[in-house]
Design a protein around this motif. Structure first.
Motif, PDB file in Angstrom:
ATOM      1  N   TYR A   1     -78.781  21.210 -16.878  1.00  0.00           N
ATOM      2  CA  TYR A   1     -78.900  21.989 -18.908  1.00  0.00           C
ATOM      3  C   TYR A   1     -79.492  23.060 -18.531  1.00  0.00           C
ATOM      4  O   TYR A   1     -80.627  23.226 -17.810  1.00  0.00           O
ATOM      5  CB  TYR A   1     -80.350  21.057 -19.500  1.00  0.00           C
ATOM      6  CG  TYR A   1     -81.378  20.141 -19.337  1.00  0.00           C
ATOM      7  CD1 TYR A   1     -81.730  19.320 -18.402  1.00  0.00           C
ATOM      8  CD2 TYR A   1     -81.530  20.903 -19.328  1.00  0.00           C
ATOM      9  CE1 TYR A   1     -81.934  19.107 -17.261  1.00  0.00           C
ATOM     10  CE2 TYR A   1     -83.486  20.453 -18.932  1.00  0.00           C
ATOM     11  CZ  TYR A   1     -83.282  19.459 -17.833  1.00  0.00           C
ATOM     12  OH  TYR A   1     -84.991  19.322 -17.603  1.00  0.00           O
TER      13      TYR A   1
ATOM     14  N   LEU B   1     -87.466  13.665  -6.652  1.00  0.00           N
ATOM     15  CA  LEU B   1     -87.653  14.921  -6.978  1.00  0.00           C
ATOM     16  C   LEU B   1     -86.204  15.992  -6.869  1.00  0.00           C
ATOM     17  O   LEU B   1     -85.705  15.765  -6.360  1.00  0.00           O
ATOM     18  CB  LEU B   1     -88.598  15.075  -6.209  1.00  0.00           C
ATOM     19  CG  LEU B   1     -89.729  15.374  -5.451  1.00  0.00           C
ATOM     20  CD1 LEU B   1     -91.030  16.185  -7.571  1.00  0.00           C
ATOM     21  CD2 LEU B   1     -90.215  13.430  -5.478  1.00  0.00           C
TER      22      LEU B   1
ATOM     23  N   GLN C   1     -96.100  18.236  -3.837  1.00  0.00           N
ATOM     24  CA  GLN C   1     -94.791  17.489  -3.553  1.00  0.00           C
ATOM     25  C   GLN C   1     -94.018  19.245  -2.701  1.00  0.00           C
ATOM     26  O   GLN C   1     -93.632  19.359  -2.092  1.00  0.00           O
ATOM     27  CB  GLN C   1     -93.725  17.756  -4.371  1.00  0.00           C
ATOM     28  CG  GLN C   1     -92.339  16.535  -4.010  1.00  0.00           C
ATOM     29  CD  GLN C   1     -93.775  15.145  -3.382  1.00  0.00           C
ATOM     30  OE1 GLN C   1     -95.012  14.854  -3.800  1.00  0.00           O
ATOM     31  NE2 GLN C   1     -92.647  13.476  -2.565  1.00  0.00           N
ATOM     32  N   GLY C   2     -94.789  20.158  -3.015  1.00  0.00           N
ATOM     33  CA  GLY C   2     -94.133  21.215  -2.247  1.00  0.00           C
ATOM     34  C   GLY C   2     -95.530  21.774  -0.758  1.00  0.00           C
ATOM     35  O   GLY C   2     -94.402  22.292  -0.743  1.00  0.00           O
TER      36      GLY C   2
ATOM     37  N   MET D   1     -89.068  25.446 -17.113  1.00  0.00           N
ATOM     38  CA  MET D   1     -90.594  25.024 -18.206  1.00  0.00           C
ATOM     39  C   MET D   1     -91.160  24.063 -18.053  1.00  0.00           C
ATOM     40  O   MET D   1     -92.241  24.122 -18.848  1.00  0.00           O
ATOM     41  CB  MET D   1     -88.974  24.385 -19.969  1.00  0.00           C
ATOM     42  CG  MET D   1     -88.166  25.961 -19.886  1.00  0.00           C
ATOM     43  SD  MET D   1     -88.219  27.714 -19.698  1.00  0.00           S
ATOM     44  CE  MET D   1     -86.904  28.551 -20.164  1.00  0.00           C
TER      45      MET D   1
ATOM     46  N   ILE E   1     -95.517  25.269  -8.472  1.00  0.00           N
ATOM     47  CA  ILE E   1     -96.070  24.067  -8.897  1.00  0.00           C
ATOM     48  C   ILE E   1     -97.184  23.641  -9.168  1.00  0.00           C
ATOM     49  O   ILE E   1     -98.134  24.208  -9.336  1.00  0.00           O
ATOM     50  CB  ILE E   1     -95.706  22.921  -7.703  1.00  0.00           C
ATOM     51  CG1 ILE E   1     -95.558  21.245  -7.474  1.00  0.00           C
ATOM     52  CG2 ILE E   1     -96.489  23.395  -6.425  1.00  0.00           C
ATOM     53  CD1 ILE E   1     -95.335  20.805  -6.333  1.00  0.00           C
TER      54      ILE E   1
ATOM     55  N   THR F   1     -86.471  15.690 -11.143  1.00  0.00           N
ATOM     56  CA  THR F   1     -87.660  16.570 -12.156  1.00  0.00           C
ATOM     57  C   THR F   1     -87.473  17.712 -12.931  1.00  0.00           C
ATOM     58  O   THR F   1     -86.686  18.536 -12.780  1.00  0.00           O
ATOM     59  CB  THR F   1     -89.016  16.777 -11.241  1.00  0.00           C
ATOM     60  OG1 THR F   1     -88.957  15.662  -9.583  1.00  0.00           O
ATOM     61  CG2 THR F   1     -90.269  17.529 -11.634  1.00  0.00           C
ATOM     62  N   GLY F   2     -88.297  18.072 -14.448  1.00  0.00           N
ATOM     63  CA  GLY F   2     -88.139  18.487 -15.219  1.00  0.00           C
ATOM     64  C   GLY F   2     -88.423  18.223 -16.558  1.00  0.00           C
ATOM     65  O   GLY F   2     -88.665  17.094 -16.944  1.00  0.00           O
ATOM     66  N   CYS F   3     -87.951  19.455 -17.610  1.00  0.00           N
ATOM     67  CA  CYS F   3     -88.557  18.618 -18.839  1.00  0.00           C
ATOM     68  C   CYS F   3     -87.462  17.628 -19.314  1.00  0.00           C
ATOM     69  O   CYS F   3     -88.507  16.177 -19.569  1.00  0.00           O
ATOM     70  CB  CYS F   3     -88.144  19.101 -20.117  1.00  0.00           C
ATOM     71  SG  CYS F   3     -89.411  20.743 -20.223  1.00  0.00           S
ATOM     72  N   ALA F   4     -86.307  17.160 -19.104  1.00  0.00           N
ATOM     73  CA  ALA F   4     -85.947  16.074 -19.335  1.00  0.00           C
ATOM     74  C   ALA F   4     -86.262  14.326 -18.650  1.00  0.00           C
ATOM     75  O   ALA F   4     -86.507  13.397 -19.696  1.00  0.00           O
ATOM     76  CB  ALA F   4     -84.507  16.000 -18.516  1.00  0.00           C
TER      77      ALA F   4
ATOM     78  N   GLN G   1     -84.961  18.433  -5.491  1.00  0.00           N
ATOM     79  CA  GLN G   1     -84.511  19.702  -4.396  1.00  0.00           C
ATOM     80  C   GLN G   1     -84.186  18.370  -3.893  1.00  0.00           C
ATOM     81  O   GLN G   1     -83.212  18.832  -2.795  1.00  0.00           O
ATOM     82  CB  GLN G   1     -85.714  19.592  -3.243  1.00  0.00           C
ATOM     83  CG  GLN G   1     -86.971  18.718  -2.381  1.00  0.00           C
ATOM     84  CD  GLN G   1     -88.072  18.634  -3.668  1.00  0.00           C
ATOM     85  OE1 GLN G   1     -88.034  18.468  -4.806  1.00  0.00           O
ATOM     86  NE2 GLN G   1     -89.459  18.165  -2.980  1.00  0.00           N
TER      87      GLN G   1
ATOM     88  N   GLY H   1     -82.274  19.977 -14.366  1.00  0.00           N
ATOM     89  CA  GLY H   1     -82.456  22.095 -15.375  1.00  0.00           C
ATOM     90  C   GLY H   1     -81.917  22.879 -14.190  1.00  0.00           C
ATOM     91  O   GLY H   1     -81.627  22.241 -12.867  1.00  0.00           O
ATOM     92  N   ASP H   2     -81.937  24.239 -14.895  1.00  0.00           N
ATOM     93  CA  ASP H   2     -81.228  25.276 -13.758  1.00  0.00           C
ATOM     94  C   ASP H   2     -81.937  25.401 -12.325  1.00  0.00           C
ATOM     95  O   ASP H   2     -81.912  25.467 -11.325  1.00  0.00           O
ATOM     96  CB  ASP H   2     -81.293  26.238 -14.525  1.00  0.00           C
ATOM     97  CG  ASP H   2     -83.012  26.495 -15.640  1.00  0.00           C
ATOM     98  OD1 ASP H   2     -83.384  25.349 -16.409  1.00  0.00           O
ATOM     99  OD2 ASP H   2     -83.083  27.877 -15.534  1.00  0.00           O
ATOM    100  N   GLY H   3     -83.461  24.888 -12.676  1.00  0.00           N
ATOM    101  CA  GLY H   3     -84.790  24.597 -11.759  1.00  0.00           C
ATOM    102  C   GLY H   3     -84.170  23.832 -10.704  1.00  0.00           C
ATOM    103  O   GLY H   3     -83.831  24.523  -9.019  1.00  0.00           O
TER     104      GLY H   3
ATOM    105  N   ILE I   1     -83.839  24.703  -5.668  1.00  0.00           N
ATOM    106  CA  ILE I   1     -84.684  24.476  -5.244  1.00  0.00           C
ATOM    107  C   ILE I   1     -83.663  22.811  -4.491  1.00  0.00           C
ATOM    108  O   ILE I   1     -83.455  22.921  -3.523  1.00  0.00           O
ATOM    109  CB  ILE I   1     -86.308  24.044  -5.603  1.00  0.00           C
ATOM    110  CG1 ILE I   1     -86.631  23.519  -4.393  1.00  0.00           C
ATOM    111  CG2 ILE I   1     -85.877  23.037  -6.692  1.00  0.00           C
ATOM    112  CD1 ILE I   1     -87.846  22.801  -4.026  1.00  0.00           C
TER     113      ILE I   1
END
Ligand SMILES: Cc1ncc(C[n+]2csc(CCOP(=O)(O)OP(=O)(O)O)c2C)c(N)n1
Ligand code: SF4
Ligand SMILES: [Mg+2]
Length: 765
Positions: free
Chosen positions: A582, A516, A96-97, A588, A43, A493-496, A518, A556-558, A562
């Motif tokens: 995606y 978020l 957030q982490g 990323m 994070i 949360t992510g690039c998109a 998670q 995202g895959d991430g 989480i």
């Protein structure tokens, strides 16, 4: 590796200059301390600690076991478990982490298990902002952890050594946080002195000694028994006493550290306070800024000084009283509000400390400043001093609490409108016709020609912040071409997410929600149920048949690491919605760290390549099979490189989401930046990923698997090595010394592909 040379304790240890950021300094300290294990989850802005250690590990510079968690809650669990084993344990997180880990923190302090957690401080969501304030660390004030503050990279380095010693002291035995300012300290490089005598460092930190561990078969122990009144409260007395012991131990360890390093830390840093009439009390880097202002004001004859606690827990009450004893007025600046308490936590605790001192009459003004990374300039410090001077002169405080340099906004001055919202009718063009085959019970889709789809306006406006060549946008465009009616999207949360909504702009012309990553699936499932409930109650009009709103979570895959727990819960409840992943094979948005979907051997910033390591060490997660096991009505894989296949599948997804329940789809999505390819290499790289069967295209419809593209059958099968050779992040896997690793991924790919084909060919599977 530390050598076994004899050690000398007389005078400062041998040191060398270096030029490091706070994160790098914390990583260097971790290397020098020689922790046994680090459990972590990326994070911003703390990620670099794990990244730096990952690179060092690949280059053979340390032997810390680096465990990439599936989220911060998992990371905290890994660390707790590891620390129960008796070794030295490290973690680093932010914002957030830290909050996501929070639930575990009292478990660890309550059972008295030391470890070190670096917190690169960042504001907490929402809205999401990645820059510095102290709202995250304020949340853990009640967690029972010792909290050391580090004002610059040197202190970030030093405090890690102190943290090990303080936390492991037999009278204390508590976990310790080292908190330094996100970006301001975590990313700004400064000159530091680091130790250059491993034997002396080893002697300073000593060996960790645990009265019990979970790894001693001769002495089995019960950790964390169920406990009730009165034992629980008595246990808490012990925990309180441990904190009180820390109050005594910290100055001793700081003194020892001063002797060892030549750098003298006190529980409270007091700058030109000996004769100060007024003071500014601030945490971390802002206090350093204010020192320059003190020097200038002193030249004008003003008796001002700066106070800055180096320790937040235990709160240095006596030292604060002592240093403020003769101060007539102090401004306490908090980079975090305790909403409704009329003061940030620091000001509340300072007021409480002074109130208990009958000899102290310091007037305290509380100011909230610098939230979300808002800069704190000399002029701000000067204004605080002027306010304190006025209070000192008049003997009264006119405004006890206030936000500094901020205002509540102006309703009349909203953001300039972008493209107008798009109406469902405009985008409902009948580009896909879905029918059920009565014989097979499968849905069949007829698509209009691609050229005709170009006339469909997009629900996403042109203009976004993604890298050139990013695969997400073609994917979304393809989906929107065929999706009908009203759509509500939730982006995790992510690039998109980051590239489509930078306040005050939004690229979304339909309703968009962020949560978020998670918890997006749970959030959207709640909205789906509210939609149906309000229709049932007649509060919102029931749509005509087949025209229900479609709810789509984009992740995202991430987010499927989480957020897997929330997503599986949603899947098992079978809400009528779509999860569209995606998969760009990594985290990323935060700088390409490994996700569990990152394939084996691939290079990321937390699975580095060097003499000792060669990329990711476990195979990619088979997320579609996980969701298939939830018995969803429809699961699919697709790629933006196969638009018609994808558009057929997303049309089916909408039908199932409207009529039967949850759909999950995984779309392989090109990321030129972190795959290290040319921006325009998408077609070639995606095609090879599919043709080598790393990413098979298939669907699982009502439990029946169907491969929708079989490269074997049409003579297009390629080697996994062909695909790996096309990306900078994987080229190393073709080197001779990686032949075994290459064999492992080839074997895994073939094994999964064979199973899939067997399922596809069998009518019952
Ligand atoms: C609880 C929590 N932990 C970590 C983060 C930091 N973070 C934000 S996005 C992200 C990576 C997202 O990866 P993925 O879902 O694959 O999307 P991508 O960035 O690849 O588009 C991370 C680690 C966060 N925002 N919140
Ligand atoms: S880092 Fe990758 S996924 Fe993110 S915007 Fe850039 S190309 Fe797209
Ligand atoms: Mg990703």
């Amino acid at each position: 590796m530390l050598d076994k040379a004899p050690i000398t304790r007389s005078g400062p240890v041998r040191q060398v200059h270096d030029f490091k950021s706070g994160n790098e300094a914390a990583a260097l300290a971790a290397r020098d301390i020689g922790f046994h294990l680090m459990g972590y989850f990326p994070i911003t802005p703390s990620t670099e600690v794990a990244e730096t250690l990952s690179k060092m590990q690949a280059d053979g510079e340390h032997e810390i076991a680096m465990i990439p968690a599936d989220g911060e809650h998992g990371a905290a669990g890994i660390c707790y478990g590891a620390a129960l084993g008796g070794g030295r344990v490290l973690n680093a997180t932010s914002s957030q982490g830290l909050l996501y880990a929070l639930e575990q923190l009292p478990v660890q302090s309550g059972t008295r298990v030391p470890m070190v957690l670096n917190v690169s401080t960042r504001t907490v969501s929402g809205p999401l902002d990645i820059r510095c304030d102290h709202s995250d660390v304020y949340f853990v004030l009640n967690a029972g952890w010792i909290i050391l503050m580090a004002r610059d990279p040197q202190a970030a380095y030093d405090m890690n050594f102190a943290a090990v010693r303080i936390g492991e002291h037999p009278d204390v035995r508590l976990p310790v946080i080292v908190a330094y300012d996100g970006f301001l300290t975590s990313h700004q490089k400064r000159r530091i002195d680091r130790f250059d005598d491993p034997a002396a460092v080893r002697a300073f930190v000593g060996e960790r000694e645990d009265p019990y561990t979970a790894l001693d078969p001769d002495r089995p122990v019960t950790f964390g028994p169920y406990m009730n009144d009165p034992d629980l409260i008595n246990n808490k007395v012990q925990q309180h006493e441990a904190m009180e012991a820390a109050r005594r131990v910290i100055p001793d360890i700081f003194a020892e550290f001063a002797e060892f390093s030549g750098r003298d830390y006190r529980s409270v840093d007091a700058y030109r306070m000996d004769d100060a009439d007024v003071a500014l009390v601030l945490l971390n880097s802002a206090a350093e800024n204010a020192k320059g202002v003190v020097d200038r004001l002193r030249e004008d004859g003003l008796k001002v000084g700066v106070v800055s606690p180096n320790v937040l827990r235990p709160f240095p009450t006596d030292e604060i009283r002592r240093v403020l004893k003769n101060v007539r007025a102090a401004v306490v600046g908090d980079r975090g509000d305790s909403y409704g308490a009329e003061g940030g936590n620091l000001s509340l605790e300072i007021r409480a400390a002074l109130q208990q001192d009958p000899d102290n009459s310091t007037l305290v003004l509380s100011r909230i400043y610098g939230l979300g990374g808002k800069d704190f300039y000399d002029a701000d410090a000067e204004e605080f001093f002027r306010e304190a001077l006025t209070a000192a002169e008049t003997g009264k405080v006119d405004v006890p609490f206030e936000y500094h340099g901020a205002y509540a906004g102006d309703d009349a001055a909203g953001p300039a409108p972008g493209l107008p919202p798009i109406k469902s009718e405009e985008v409902t063009r009948g580009m896909a016709t879905v029918t059920k085959n009565a014989e097979t019970e499968r849905l069949e889709v007829e698509l209009k020609p691609l050229w005709e789809m170009t006339t469909t306006p997009s629900r996403i406006a042109p203009g976004h912040g993604a890298c050139p060549g990013c695969g997400f946008f073609p994917m979304l465009r393809q989906a929107y071409n065929v999706l009908e009616g009203n759509i509500v999207v939730l982006f995790q949360t992510g690039c998109a997410m980051v590239t489509t909504t930078g306040y005050p702009k939004t690229a979304h012309r339909i309703t968009y929600i962020h949560n978020l990553f998670q918890n997006g699936a749970a959030t959207l499932s709640g909205l789906v149920e509210m939609y149906h409930e309000r229709i049932r109650r007649g509060e919102i009009p029931a749509p005509p048949e087949d025209e229900d709103t479609t709810f789509i979570m984009v992740t995202g895959d991430g987010g499927m690491d989480i957020g897997m727990g929330a997503a599986l819960g949603t899947a098992h409840r079978n809400h009528r919605m779509i999860i569209l992943e995606y998969d760009n094979q990594g985290y990323m948005n935060t700088g390409s760290q490994l996700s569990y979907s990152t394939p084996y051997g691939h290079r990321t910033s937390t699975s580095e390549v060097g003499n000792n390591l060669s990329g990711k060490r476990f195979h990619h997660k088979d997320t579609p099979q996980i969701f298939a096991a939830c018995n969803l009505p429809y699961v699919f894989t697709a790629s933006e490189g196969y638009p018609e296949d994808f558009m057929r599948k997303i049309s089916k997804a909408q039908w199932y989401a409207r009529h039967e329940g949850m759909v999950y789809g995984k779309v392989l999505s090109f990321c030129p930046l972190n795959w290290r390819t040319q921006d325009d290499a998408a077609q070639e790289v995606l095609q090879t990923a599919i043709d080598c069967c790393f990413f098979p295209l298939y669907e699982v419809e009502k439990g029946h698997t169907l491969v929708t593209y079989d490269p074997d059958a049409i003579g297009r099968r390629r080697q996994v090595a062909d695909w790996l050779g096309q990306m900078g992040k994987t080229k190393h896997m073709l080197a001779k010394e990686n032949a075994e690793r290459l064999g492992m991924i080839e074997h895994e790919v073939q094994k999964r592909w064979q199973r899939l084909k067997i399922k596809s060919e069998h009518p019952e599977l």
